[in-house]
Write a protein that holds these residues in place. Structure first.
Motif, PDB file in Angstrom:
ATOM      1  N   CYS A  16       0.839  -1.206   0.000  1.00 36.46           N
ATOM      2  CA  CYS A  16       0.000   0.000   0.000  1.00 36.46           C
ATOM      3  C   CYS A  16       0.871   1.253   0.000  1.00 36.46           C
ATOM      4  N   GLU A  17       1.923   1.247   0.796  1.00 36.92           N
ATOM      5  CA  GLU A  17       2.823   2.402   0.860  1.00 36.92           C
ATOM      6  C   GLU A  17       3.518   2.632  -0.475  1.00 36.92           C
ATOM      7  N   VAL A  18       3.934   1.534  -1.131  1.00 39.61           N
ATOM      8  CA  VAL A  18       4.587   1.651  -2.436  1.00 39.61           C
ATOM      9  C   VAL A  18       3.642   2.311  -3.440  1.00 39.61           C
ATOM     10  N   ILE A  19       2.381   1.901  -3.448  1.00 34.89           N
ATOM     11  CA  ILE A  19       1.412   2.461  -4.384  1.00 34.89           C
ATOM     12  C   ILE A  19       1.141   3.932  -4.085  1.00 34.89           C
ATOM     13  N   VAL A  20       0.959   4.258  -2.798  1.00 32.20           N
ATOM     14  CA  VAL A  20       0.697   5.648  -2.414  1.00 32.20           C
ATOM     15  C   VAL A  20       1.863   6.545  -2.826  1.00 32.20           C
ATOM     16  N   ASP A  21       3.088   6.103  -2.590  1.00 31.80           N
ATOM     17  CA  ASP A  21       4.255   6.912  -2.965  1.00 31.80           C
ATOM     18  C   ASP A  21       4.346   7.070  -4.476  1.00 31.80           C
ATOM     19  N   TRP A  22       4.024   6.011  -5.213  1.00 35.15           N
ATOM     20  CA  TRP A  22       4.073   6.090  -6.684  1.00 35.15           C
ATOM     21  C   TRP A  22       3.020   7.069  -7.192  1.00 35.15           C
ATOM     22  N   LEU A  23       1.825   7.041  -6.604  1.00 37.10           N
ATOM     23  CA  LEU A  23       0.763   7.963  -7.014  1.00 37.10           C
ATOM     24  C   LEU A  23       1.169   9.406  -6.754  1.00 37.10           C
ATOM     25  N   ARG A  24       1.801   9.664  -5.619  1.00 34.16           N
ATOM     26  CA  ARG A  24       2.230  11.025  -5.303  1.00 34.16           C
ATOM     27  C   ARG A  24       3.288  11.529  -6.278  1.00 34.16           C
ATOM     28  N   GLU A  25       4.155  10.624  -6.722  1.00 36.32           N
ATOM     29  CA  GLU A  25       5.236  11.031  -7.611  1.00 36.32           C
ATOM     30  C   GLU A  25       4.790  11.134  -9.063  1.00 36.32           C
ATOM     31  N   ASN A  26       3.826  10.334  -9.484  1.00 43.72           N
ATOM     32  CA  ASN A  26       3.505  10.233 -10.904  1.00 43.72           C
ATOM     33  C   ASN A  26       2.098  10.693 -11.283  1.00 43.72           C
ATOM     34  N   VAL A  27       1.189  10.782 -10.331  1.00 36.46           N
ATOM     35  CA  VAL A  27      -0.189  11.154 -10.656  1.00 36.46           C
ATOM     36  C   VAL A  27      -0.551  12.499 -10.053  1.00 36.46           C
ATOM     37  N   SER A  28      -0.503  12.570  -8.728  1.00 39.21           N
ATOM     38  CA  SER A  28      -0.862  13.811  -8.050  1.00 39.21           C
ATOM     39  C   SER A  28      -0.253  13.816  -6.662  1.00 39.21           C
ATOM     40  N   PRO A  29       0.355  14.937  -6.281  1.00 43.17           N
ATOM     41  CA  PRO A  29       0.928  14.997  -4.927  1.00 43.17           C
ATOM     42  C   PRO A  29      -0.136  15.139  -3.846  1.00 43.17           C
ATOM     43  N   ARG A  30      -1.381  15.390  -4.265  1.00 41.26           N
ATOM     44  CA  ARG A  30      -2.438  15.568  -3.271  1.00 41.26           C
ATOM     45  C   ARG A  30      -2.762  14.234  -2.592  1.00 41.26           C
ATOM     46  N   PRO A  31      -2.904  14.223  -1.287  1.00 42.17           N
ATOM     47  CA  PRO A  31      -3.133  12.955  -0.564  1.00 42.17           C
ATOM     48  C   PRO A  31      -4.486  12.325  -0.864  1.00 42.17           C
ATOM     49  N   ILE A  32      -5.433  13.098  -1.440  1.00 42.31           N
ATOM     50  CA  ILE A  32      -6.768  12.566  -1.685  1.00 42.31           C
ATOM     51  C   ILE A  32      -6.737  11.377  -2.641  1.00 42.31           C
ATOM     52  N   VAL A  33      -5.826  11.415  -3.619  1.00 38.64           N
ATOM     53  CA  VAL A  33      -5.747  10.326  -4.596  1.00 38.64           C
ATOM     54  C   VAL A  33      -5.337   9.020  -3.913  1.00 38.64           C
ATOM     55  N   GLY A  34      -4.274   9.095  -3.119  1.00 46.33           N
ATOM     56  CA  GLY A  34      -3.842   7.899  -2.387  1.00 46.33           C
ATOM     57  C   GLY A  34      -4.890   7.418  -1.414  1.00 46.33           C
ATOM     58  N   SER A  35      -5.606   8.341  -0.785  1.00 43.91           N
ATOM     59  CA  SER A  35      -6.646   7.970   0.178  1.00 43.91           C
ATOM     60  C   SER A  35      -7.765   7.199  -0.497  1.00 43.91           C
ATOM     61  N   ILE A  36      -8.131   7.622  -1.723  1.00 44.36           N
ATOM     62  CA  ILE A  36      -9.194   6.916  -2.450  1.00 44.36           C
ATOM     63  C   ILE A  36      -8.760   5.490  -2.777  1.00 44.36           C
ATOM     64  N   VAL A  37      -7.526   5.350  -3.252  1.00 49.64           N
ATOM     65  CA  VAL A  37      -7.018   4.008  -3.595  1.00 49.64           C
ATOM     66  C   VAL A  37      -6.980   3.117  -2.359  1.00 49.64           C
ATOM     67  N   LEU A  38      -6.480   3.653  -1.243  1.00 50.85           N
ATOM     68  CA  LEU A  38      -6.419   2.857  -0.009  1.00 50.85           C
ATOM     69  C   LEU A  38      -7.819   2.490   0.471  1.00 50.85           C
ATOM     70  N   SER A  39      -8.764   3.402   0.349  1.00 52.69           N
ATOM     71  CA  SER A  39     -10.146   3.114   0.763  1.00 52.69           C
ATOM     72  C   SER A  39     -10.722   1.957  -0.038  1.00 52.69           C
ATOM     73  N   ILE A  40     -10.427   1.940  -1.346  1.00 52.95           N
ATOM     74  CA  ILE A  40     -10.912   0.832  -2.183  1.00 52.95           C
ATOM     75  C   ILE A  40     -10.304  -0.485  -1.718  1.00 52.95           C
ATOM     76  N   VAL A  41      -8.999  -0.478  -1.432  1.00 58.08           N
ATOM     77  CA  VAL A  41      -8.315  -1.696  -0.977  1.00 58.08           C
ATOM     78  C   VAL A  41      -8.895  -2.186   0.339  1.00 58.08           C
ATOM     79  N   PHE A  42      -8.992  -1.278   1.304  1.00 54.13           N
ATOM     80  CA  PHE A  42      -9.454  -1.675   2.633  1.00 54.13           C
ATOM     81  C   PHE A  42     -10.926  -2.099   2.621  1.00 54.13           C
ATOM     82  N   LEU A  43     -11.751  -1.339   1.933  1.00 55.06           N
ATOM     83  CA  LEU A  43     -13.194  -1.635   1.929  1.00 55.06           C
ATOM     84  C   LEU A  43     -13.521  -2.886   1.112  1.00 55.06           C
ATOM     85  N   SER A  44     -12.598  -3.311   0.240  1.00 56.91           N
ATOM     86  CA  SER A  44     -12.843  -4.547  -0.519  1.00 56.91           C
ATOM     87  C   SER A  44     -12.925  -5.757   0.393  1.00 56.91           C
ATOM     88  N   LEU A  45     -12.376  -5.624   1.611  1.00 53.58           N
ATOM     89  CA  LEU A  45     -12.414  -6.729   2.567  1.00 53.58           C
ATOM     90  C   LEU A  45     -13.794  -6.870   3.208  1.00 53.58           C
TER      91      LEU A  45
END
Length: 533
Positions: free
Chosen positions: A380-409
């Motif tokens: 999860c940390e690897v993905i969040v860091d990659w998103l910040r570097e390559n997609v958007s530095p805003r934390p909202i993007v990483g938060s959405i991805v993590l929410s999808i991962v966690f809520l899939s459980l």
């Protein structure tokens, strides 16, 4: 400098508050899920029987060198609080399952930092497989908790050295052995890591000191076992535990006629198990395994492959199947943490290689699932860091991805809850109470594999030597039993010499009273044992 220290203290306090919220949430979630399991079944009945005897002060009667000693023992205070062994056992599992977050987050923080520790806590709290076993009257949660705290002590030793970490690790593994005997193999792994001396700065000492660490580890392991072994010696006359080896070394993985050997051991129970223990004691378990090495190897790879196929069910969601290898190999291991990562990898892998000798089941892998989730959290940390570097530095993007991962459980947990509930349309307890009423308070003789027996009357000894109808009646009369409770499916599998009890044949001294359908199918039948010589 003082200002920096104040910020660190504030940061630590905030971290521990968040961790506390996570642990409390995990506890509440498991408490909600506990209602999915309506009855005791399988191994749970054995632990309930032991707890029943322990609560009455009959420690020898409840003792077994096959089933866990510590798990029902820990539940004794809760048993007296509830007046019922079933919720007492479940409460131990529930608390242990939520408490697993503590060593997991501490290990994750030590290896990968606070963010991975936080992600690990969320994954542990929501993971459906861990929730399921945290609500069962089984040993997995308590065993996992003890093993992970032992691992944390081992990591402390590898980092800083000292005499306290091996002392704690040995003590915790000794307690874990009394929950599941496989803890002895973890002791061996820890000892090898210490002796190699390449596990971190805490182990870079002369060989004499490392040997001292191993001696302390082993000594505290044995010390933790002393009360259990003393009671076992009083009951069996042996200072070693051998029943589990007797059954495992009679398995189809080792012998061509292994199924018949297993049935033989179970059918004769105490008598058969004792014979097998003596046979193994004379030859030695290692000798038995070596003699049957070709049979074992011929079945080993298929069983190992079967274990690998269980991983998707163990992980519960496809996201974790991607995140775990990403967290494990997506970043280079730091030089200072390489040995610790390797230790985690060995521990996460060894149950597959160990149980493939006999058989692999999901519950054998559960205690090491938190290690995979640490890597999943790092993924999860690897993905969040990659998103910040390559997609958007805003934390909202990483938060959405993590929410999808966690809520899939969550949907997986809900589906498993519904599936377990659907599988139990009729509560075993209801059937048991009906049979108990029919028995009119007389002593009921029932094999431990019959879940209904626990609800029908006072549970009896785990192993009862039923070998034939005549021997059964003689045993029952000798011990003052008035009724016999039969789970017909169980008898067909494990009591082939008593299969005639299932038919209409008349056995002198045995009268059928009533039969009822179980929740999961099949029939349980109550017989009256007539007095006689």
């Amino acid at each position: 400098m003082e200002h920096s220290g104040s910020e660190t203290l504030h940061s630590d306090r905030r971290m521990y508050i968040v961790w506390g919220i996570l642990i409390g949430g995990a506890l509440i979630l498991r408490a909600l899920f506990v209602h999915a399991r309506l009855v005791l079944s399988g191994d749970e009945v054995h632990y309930a029987e032991s707890l029943h005897h322990f609560m009455a002060g009959r420690f020898i009667d409840g003792l077994s060198d096959y089933w866990s000693f510590l798990y029902p023992l820990v539940a004794v205070p809760f048993g007296h609080l509830y007046g019922n062994v079933e919720p007492a056992l479940r409460l131990v599992s529930l608390i242990s399952g939520a408490a697993v977050l503590v060593p997991v987050m501490l290990i994750a923080a030590r290896l990968h930092g606070r963010r991975v520790a936080l992600f690990s806590g969320v994954l542990i709290a929501l993971q459906p497989t861990l929730i399921t076993f945290s609500t069962a009257a089984m040993t997995e949660s308590l065993y996992t908790l003890l093993v992970l705290f032992a691992l944390l002590s081992m990591i402390n030793l590898m980092e800083r050295g000292g005499w306290i970490p091996p002392l704690l690790a040995g003590l915790l593994l000794g307690l874990a052995f009394q929950v599941r005997q496989e803890a002895q193999f973890i002791l061996i792994i820890f000892a090898l890591v210490i002796l190699l001396g390449r596990g971190g700065p805490g182990l870079r000492h002369p060989i004499v000191k490392r040997v001292g660490y191993v001696a302390l580890l082993a000594a505290l392991f044995v010390v933790a076992l002393v009360p259990y072994l003393a009671l076992m010696h009083q009951k069996t006359g042996r200072w070693t535990t051998g029943s589990k080896a007797a059954v495992n070394l009679s398995s189809p993985a080792i012998w061509e006629d292994g199924l018949e050997r297993e049935r033989y051991v179970y059918s004769l129970n105490e008598e058969g198990t004792r014979r097998r223990v003596e046979e193994i004691g004379e030859e030695g378990a290692a000798s038995v395994l070596w003699r049957q090495r070709r049979a074992i190897l011929s079945r080993y790879l298929p069983k190992l492959n079967k274990g690998v196929t269980l991983i998707p069910f163990l992980m519960a969601t496809p996201f974790l199947l991607i995140l775990v290898p990403l967290g494990l190999f997506g970043r280079r291991w730091s030089p200072e943490g390489r040995a610790m990562e390797f230790l985690l990898l060995v521990l996460a892998s060894f149950p597959f290689f160990l149980y493939a000798v006999f058989r692999i089941e999901i519950r054998y892998l559960v205690p090491f699932l938190p290690l995979y989730l640490i890597w999943g959290a790092r993924g999860c940390e690897v993905i969040v860091d990659w998103l910040r570097e390559n997609v958007s530095p805003r934390p909202i993007v990483g938060s959405i991805v993590l929410s999808i991962v966690f809520l899939s459980l969550v949907p997986v947990t809900v589906r498993r809850y519904a599936s377990i509930r659907r599988g139990q349309p009729l509560v075993y307890a209801e059937v048991g109470r009906v049979i108990g009423d029919q028995a009119g308070g007389g002593r009921i003789l029932a094999h431990s594999g019959c879940s209904v027996s626990f609800y029908a009357g006072e549970p009896e000894a785990t192993f009862i030597p039923w070998t034939d109808p005549t021997g059964l009646l003689r045993y029952a009369r000798l011990h003052g039993y008035r009724y016999l409770l039969v789970d017909e499916d169980y008898f067909r599998t494990f009591r082939p010499t008593l299969v005639e009890l299932l038919g209409d044949s008349k056995i002198e001294g045995l009268t059928r009273i009533t039969s009822l359908s179980k929740a999961t199918g099949g029939t349980v039948t109550l017989y009256r044992l007539e007095p006689g010589g």
